[in-house]
Enzyme design. Structure first.
Site, PDB file in Angstrom:
ATOM      1  CD  GLU A  45      -2.509   1.097   2.810  1.00 33.62           C
ATOM      2  OE1 GLU A  45      -3.407   1.920   3.011  1.00 33.62           O
ATOM      3  OE2 GLU A  45      -2.193   0.214   3.651  1.00 33.62           O
ATOM      4  CE  LYS A 116      -7.244   1.088   3.786  1.00 34.07           C
ATOM      5  NZ  LYS A 116      -6.014   1.513   4.518  1.00 34.07           N
ATOM      6  CB  CYS A 149      -4.277  -1.917   4.534  1.00 39.93           C
ATOM      7  SG  CYS A 149      -3.428  -1.962   6.133  1.00 39.93           S
ATOM      8  CB  VAL A 176      -0.087  -0.352  12.279  1.00 43.56           C
ATOM      9  CG1 VAL A 176       0.156   0.584  11.103  1.00 43.56           C
ATOM     10  CG2 VAL A 176      -1.576  -0.451  12.583  1.00 43.56           C
TER      11      VAL A 176
END
Length: 282
Positions: A45, A116, A149, A176
């Site tokens: 990404e 997205k 993501c 993350v």
């Protein structure tokens, strides 16, 4: 149609705001993947300009049109030269719109763009949301769906692609750390990729970045998953740039995937019982 090919996932660290540097780095990895026999190369990404923008105005300054911007133009030239397919994350500008997008390119040029759908955290203030759904692109390699993501946290992402016949769902990502993640279990993102693959009888390529950007750490751990839900390559390291490679057969495996005598999560659905929409839980 191609029956059997090498799928490559590029785990790397983009440079925030430096489009020429990111073109050079992604080009290196695309060439490396092609040299090792890959036909489809997946980049993370936001590979074009990095991710942790302060606000929408900063993202807009680093956004570029698709497919005519410098990053996609460079990738398209490589796709033609090397006879490969590429999926990569791009900060996209379309008129006044700014999108967290991923492009699919082939040897003959731009095939499609996905924006997205599920915006995470302050992405809601930076990007415009996808309003076009979850397209599946028919290629000689097979039918390819794309998410980005946080889209993997929603089972509808995988199911929407699978119901359109997707053989592979590609997820360029910037994963993350997840609060409370026990050290003894795989990262949440890996579990979601594995579950999405198994429950939808398709391949999944979750390809993330590494490094720290403006204080935000990224966990790497990219993974290529087979339709049985088990990793074919990875998870990759949490802190090293590397190339994952896996042999896949998107077209040739269709009959076996969809006619598994033990479980058929697509064919055995009970749509007569499901709640398909309703008020948000508060």
């Amino acid at each position: 149609m191609v029956t059997g090919f090498l799928l490559a996932g590029v785990q790397m660290e983009p440079v925030l705001g430096d489009i020429p540097a990111n073109i050079a780095k992604t080009s290196y990895w695309i060439r490396e993947a092609a040299a090792r026999g890959a036909r489809l190369v997946v980049l993370p990404e936001a590979s074009s300009a990095g991710y942790v923008f302060a606000d929408r105005a900063e993202a807009a300054r680093h956004a570029q049109p698709v497919p005519d911007g410098p990053t996609v133009t460079a990738w398209a030239q490589l796709a033609e030269e090397l006879d490969v397919w590429i999926v990569g994350g791009v900060t996209e500008r379309d008129g006044d719109g700014v999108f967290n997008s991923a492009v699919l390119l082939g040897p003959t040029g731009h095939v499609g763009t996905f924006r997205k759908a599920h915006l995470w955290n302050d992405e809601k203030d930076i990007y415009d949301p996808n309003r076009d759904g979850f397209p599946v692109f028919d290629t000689p390699l097979g039918r390819i769906g794309i998410g980005i993501c946080y889209d993997a946290w929603f089972p509808e992402t995988f199911r929407s692609a699978a119901l359109q016949g997707a053989d592979l769902v590609v997820l360029p990502s910037n994963w993350v750390p997840v609060p409370g993640q026990p050290a003894a279990v795989p990262p949440m993102a890996n579990l979601l990729c594995m579950t999405g693959a198994h429950c939808n009888q398709c391949y999944v390529a979750g390809v993330s970045r590494i490094g720290v950007e403006r204080g935000q750490a990224f966990v790497g751990r990219s993974v290529l998953v087979g339709p049985d839900g088990w990793p074919l390559a990875g998870p990759a390291s949490p802190d090293r740039e590397e190339l994952l490679l896996a042999e896949v057969d998107l077209v040739g495996s269709r009959a076996g995937r969809l006619n598994n005598p033990f479980n058929q999560p697509l064919a055995d659905r009970r749509t007569d019982l499901y709640v398909v929409d309703g008020p948000a839980v508060s």
